[in-house]
Motif scaffolding. Structure first.
Motif, PDB file in Angstrom:
ATOM      1  N   GLY A 171       0.816  -1.211   0.000  1.00  0.00           N
ATOM      2  CA  GLY A 171       0.000   0.000   0.000  1.00  0.00           C
ATOM      3  C   GLY A 171       0.852   1.265   0.000  1.00  0.00           C
ATOM      4  O   GLY A 171       0.374   2.349  -0.361  1.00  0.00           O
ATOM      5  N   THR A 175       0.441   5.336  -1.179  1.00  0.00           N
ATOM      6  CA  THR A 175       0.502   6.447  -0.225  1.00  0.00           C
ATOM      7  C   THR A 175       1.852   7.136  -0.164  1.00  0.00           C
ATOM      8  O   THR A 175       1.933   8.332   0.116  1.00  0.00           O
ATOM      9  CB  THR A 175       0.153   5.943   1.182  1.00  0.00           C
ATOM     10  OG1 THR A 175       1.085   4.913   1.566  1.00  0.00           O
ATOM     11  CG2 THR A 175      -1.252   5.364   1.211  1.00  0.00           C
ATOM     12  N   THR A 223     -16.354   1.338   4.200  1.00  0.00           N
ATOM     13  CA  THR A 223     -15.828   1.887   2.936  1.00  0.00           C
ATOM     14  C   THR A 223     -16.536   1.269   1.737  1.00  0.00           C
ATOM     15  O   THR A 223     -16.797   1.959   0.738  1.00  0.00           O
ATOM     16  CB  THR A 223     -14.316   1.648   2.835  1.00  0.00           C
ATOM     17  OG1 THR A 223     -14.036   0.242   3.018  1.00  0.00           O
ATOM     18  CG2 THR A 223     -13.571   2.443   3.889  1.00  0.00           C
ATOM     19  N   PHE A 318      -7.014   0.005  -1.831  1.00  0.00           N
ATOM     20  CA  PHE A 318      -6.532   1.239  -1.194  1.00  0.00           C
ATOM     21  C   PHE A 318      -7.124   2.486  -1.850  1.00  0.00           C
ATOM     22  O   PHE A 318      -7.343   3.506  -1.181  1.00  0.00           O
ATOM     23  CB  PHE A 318      -5.009   1.296  -1.218  1.00  0.00           C
ATOM     24  CG  PHE A 318      -4.365   0.387  -0.207  1.00  0.00           C
ATOM     25  CD1 PHE A 318      -4.404   0.686   1.149  1.00  0.00           C
ATOM     26  CD2 PHE A 318      -3.749  -0.781  -0.604  1.00  0.00           C
ATOM     27  CE1 PHE A 318      -3.829  -0.152   2.078  1.00  0.00           C
ATOM     28  CE2 PHE A 318      -3.168  -1.627   0.329  1.00  0.00           C
ATOM     29  CZ  PHE A 318      -3.207  -1.320   1.683  1.00  0.00           C
ATOM     30  N   LEU A 319      -7.425   2.412  -3.160  1.00  0.00           N
ATOM     31  CA  LEU A 319      -8.041   3.565  -3.815  1.00  0.00           C
ATOM     32  C   LEU A 319      -9.497   3.722  -3.418  1.00  0.00           C
ATOM     33  O   LEU A 319     -10.103   4.776  -3.648  1.00  0.00           O
ATOM     34  CB  LEU A 319      -7.911   3.424  -5.338  1.00  0.00           C
ATOM     35  CG  LEU A 319      -6.471   3.536  -5.866  1.00  0.00           C
ATOM     36  CD1 LEU A 319      -6.422   3.239  -7.356  1.00  0.00           C
ATOM     37  CD2 LEU A 319      -5.900   4.930  -5.578  1.00  0.00           C
ATOM     38  N   MET A 321     -10.350   3.854  -0.413  1.00  0.00           N
ATOM     39  CA  MET A 321     -10.292   4.667   0.794  1.00  0.00           C
ATOM     40  C   MET A 321     -10.182   6.154   0.450  1.00  0.00           C
ATOM     41  O   MET A 321      -9.572   6.519  -0.552  1.00  0.00           O
ATOM     42  CB  MET A 321      -9.074   4.263   1.648  1.00  0.00           C
ATOM     43  CG  MET A 321      -8.966   2.781   1.916  1.00  0.00           C
ATOM     44  SD  MET A 321     -10.333   2.185   2.925  1.00  0.00           S
ATOM     45  CE  MET A 321     -10.304   0.429   2.530  1.00  0.00           C
ATOM     46  N   SER A 323      -8.522   9.741   0.494  1.00  0.00           N
ATOM     47  CA  SER A 323      -7.081  10.013   0.444  1.00  0.00           C
ATOM     48  C   SER A 323      -6.495  10.244   1.833  1.00  0.00           C
ATOM     49  O   SER A 323      -5.375   9.808   2.130  1.00  0.00           O
ATOM     50  CB  SER A 323      -6.805  11.226  -0.443  1.00  0.00           C
ATOM     51  OG  SER A 323      -7.537  12.362   0.023  1.00  0.00           O
ATOM     52  N   ARG A 326      -5.767   6.776   3.680  1.00  0.00           N
ATOM     53  CA  ARG A 326      -4.996   5.690   3.068  1.00  0.00           C
ATOM     54  C   ARG A 326      -3.791   5.268   3.905  1.00  0.00           C
ATOM     55  O   ARG A 326      -3.529   4.072   4.066  1.00  0.00           O
ATOM     56  CB  ARG A 326      -4.561   6.098   1.659  1.00  0.00           C
ATOM     57  CG  ARG A 326      -5.728   6.073   0.674  1.00  0.00           C
ATOM     58  CD  ARG A 326      -5.383   6.639  -0.673  1.00  0.00           C
ATOM     59  NE  ARG A 326      -6.590   6.730  -1.503  1.00  0.00           N
ATOM     60  CZ  ARG A 326      -6.674   7.434  -2.619  1.00  0.00           C
ATOM     61  NH1 ARG A 326      -5.605   8.124  -3.047  1.00  0.00           N
ATOM     62  NH2 ARG A 326      -7.804   7.464  -3.303  1.00  0.00           N
TER      63      ARG A 326
END
Length: 668
Positions: A171, A175, A223, A318-319, A321, A323, A326
């Motif tokens: 991840g 990030t 989410t 992760f996208l 989430m 920003s 993350r």
């Protein structure tokens, strides 16, 4: 006679062989498979709520972190296009795969088959041993199949920690791209910590991980739900029609996609293997009320995101989430994947313990870490898994590459579980063929479809679990066969304890009865202590008082004091030869001198001097000879495995300055 030898100590440890004085042996039909009664006993002592939270932290870590990499891997499959029909078809396949394999097959059906509360493929092997006792060839084939499935599970236990932790740390690519070069070192540090804390036990780990996983599944659900609310049309993907249309329109592409879809159900066998840790009710409750809904919402959310932004296929989890969240989610995901690894690690401990009890592995050091008998820690397995996981991380480097190796281990075990379960259902429970045949067919069609879809991955890493399974299979079957040959040879030459007692009474001239007390350990009441026989044959001596001791470890934490010792005069009260059965719980102190003091209180046929008695221990040298039944290379392998067995003498608290070791050998 060949020069290859191994030595083992013949003592009174019969750990794991029975649950009580009248309990069934592994594989028998008594008290098994009808319903998860042992699980209820566990729940009653620890509280279903606590067990449910603990199960959340240990059992579901593997399958609970699959959203990190499952859909991403599916969309990387060659031929997959980001359009509505493909996305809906993939989400439909994921949802129904989880429903059929986890919800129906494992949680609802297969977990009803337990061996004294233990689950996993070794439990099924034990049940098959009892159910097929009159069909030797079929029984042998099924057991061999089960052993290979267990061997594949060990491969799963090595790949899961590596792929889970790597996928979480990756991840950082989203990030903090500048830290990409640190992904592998960070993953290795995390894995080192994970394996280091195993010694504290599953219960302690579960208490620590349970709340974290509760937070993790909450994040997955929230989410995913946010994205579903924004694109409610994605709910149509829950219909099986879209999965079927995907196969009709793009058959080959859909079939190959199954090779990655199976990543969504990784952890199903570990879930079953961990049943002995927490019990069926706690696992079922956690799954249906918390884990399954959270996974469904998250996969739906990822599908909706990919439809809205096709570029999100690079890392849809992760996208998904916000920003700002993350980086915290990367940290949470890292902790969650550590917990994911715990599911298969604890499952590997359970499988190993059952393998030792069933005679597929030599006696290993197995530590019980709580009042629940299923919660164990095996230091040797922990060390081997850690070395293998580090090698996988360094060798494959990314979770995407590891995904190719993952599917074979998972799908192979899924299919074998299905076969063994329905054999048990038919032969042990006498389930109607009208239920067995359609049920087995339906599950096998799904299992074999996943297995076939993963076969093309063999050359891209799938060879690893297959090679590992072959090695493990060879080890397990070699030990089982070697033990059978050695045991038969010893029975042939040593005779029984009852025969020995009669022989001593009829010897002419009589054997010399030396003053003092001799204490001899043996593996069972009827078994002849080799040291006792050797002393007679070589020295023509039997002590005035002879106490033959066998220690039995029961499937309870503690045995009440008044049930710990059973005394038997072996038919005569004038020969000074007696037997003492020491019955211990798996958390009791296995101290033989203390048990003998209790035996004195109960009354023995003659006085014994425990404080000055001599403990005779048999050291048996196993010699690789020319006897038929096993090839030379397998005999050498058996001898090497025998040398790894734990010496149980120290466990029994024997005074080292009063131990006499008498050696002999078995040529097999």
């Amino acid at each position: 006679m060949a020069g290859n030898t191994s030595t083992e100590i013949d003592t009174g440890d019969s750990q794991g062989r029975s649950g009580s004085s009248d309990a069934a042996e592994p594989g028998s039909t008594k008290g098994r498979g009808s319903k998860p009664g042992t699980a209820k006993q566990v729940a009653g002592t620890a509280g279903l709520g606590a067990l449910t939270l603990g199960a959340l932290g240990v059992v579901f870590g593997d399958i609970g972190t699959s959203p990190l990499y499952a859909l991403q891997t599916v969309f990387l499959t060659e031929g997959i296009k980001v359009n509505e029909s493909h996305v809906y078809g993939i989400i439909s396949l994921v949802f129904w795969s989880i429903t059929i394999i986890v919800s129906i097959k494992y949680v609802t059906v297969i977990m009803r088959a337990d061996n004294e509360g233990e689950g996993g493929i070794m439990a099924l092997i034990a049940l098959v041993q009892g159910a097929m006792s009159n069909r030797r060839v079929t029984r042998a084939v099924l057991i061999a199949l089960g052993i290979f499935g267990a061997s594949l599970f060990y491969g799963d236990g090595m790949i899961t920690p590596a792929i889970s932790v790597l996928s979480a740390v990756e991840g950082l690519k989203v990030t903090a791209p500048g830290l990409e070069s640190f992904i592998v070192p960070i993953a290795l540090v995390i894995l080192a910590v994970l394996f280091a804390i195993q010694r504290f036990g599953t219960k302690a780990v579960g208490r620590l991980f349970g709340p974290v996983m509760a937070l993790w599944f909450t994040v997955l659900a929230v989410t995913g739900l946010v994205q579903v609310i924004q694109s409610p049309g994605v709910l149509r993907a829950l219909s099986p029609v879209y999965g079927i249309e995907f196969f009709v329109d793009d058959g080959l592409v859909a079939f190959l996609a199954l090779g990655a879809v199976v990543l969504a159900v990784t952890g199903a066998e570990a879930l079953y293997a961990d049943m002995g840790h927490f019990g069926w009710p706690a696992i079922r409750r956690s799954w249906f009320f918390f884990v399954f809904p959270a996974l469904t919402l998250n996969y739906l959310g990822q599908g909706a995101l990919v439809l809205a932004d096709p570029e999100a296929v690079s890392n849809p989890f992760f996208l998904l989430m916000p920003s700002w969240a993350r980086l915290p989610v990367v940290l949470l995901a890292t902790v969650a994947t550590v917990i994911a690894s715990q599911a298969v690690i604890s499952g590997a401990f359970s499988v190993t313990r059952q393998a030792v009890a069933l005679g597929f592995l030599p006696k290993l050091r197995i530590l019980h870490t709580s009042e629940s008998e299923g919660q164990v820690y095996v230091p040797a397995v922990n060390a081997l898994l850690f070395v293998a996981v580090v090698a996988l991380v360094l060798g494959f480097e990314t979770s995407t590459r590891l995904a190719s190796a993952y599917g074979i281990a998972v799908t192979g075990t899924l299919a074998i579980d299905t076969i063994l379960f329905f054999v048990v259902a038919r032969t042990l429970w006498h389930t109607s063929l009208w239920i067995v045949i359609p049920g087995a067919t339906a599950f096998l069609v799904v299992d074999l479809a996943f297995f076939g879809a993963n076969l093309p991955k063999v050359i891209h890493g799938g060879w690893f679990p297959l090679a590992l399974a072959l090695v493990t299979f060879t080890l397990l079957t070699t030990w089982q066969r070697g033990q059978a040959l050695v045991t038969a040879k010893r029975a042939e030459t040593d005779g029984t304890l009852a025969d020995f007692v009669e022989e001593i009474r009829t010897m002419d001239p009589p054997v010399y009865r030396a003053p003092g007390t001799a204490i001899c350990l043996t593996s069972g009441k009827g078994n002849m202590p080799l040291a006792l026989r050797e002393n007679v044959e070589h020295n023509n001596v039997v002590h005035e008082a002879v106490v033959v001791v066998s220690v039995e470890t029961l499937k309870v934490a503690h045995v009440p004091p008044d049930e710990q010792v059973v005394v038997d005069d072996l038919g005569y009260r004038d020969d000074g030869i007696m037997h003492v059965s020491v019955r211990c719980g798996f958390q009791d102190n296995h101290n033989v001198p203390e048990a003998l003091h209790k035996a004195v209180e109960l009354g023995l046929e003659s006085e014994i001097d425990i404080d000055n008695g001599t403990y005779f221990v048999s050291r048996i040298t196993i010699v690789s000879g020319d006897a038929p039944g096993m090839s030379t290379w397998r005999k050498k392998l058996f001898l090497a495995m025998a040398n790894t067995a734990t010496n149980p003498v120290e466990i029994f608290g024997l005074p080292e300055h009063r131990i006499v070791t008498i050696g002999s050998y078995v040529d097999f």
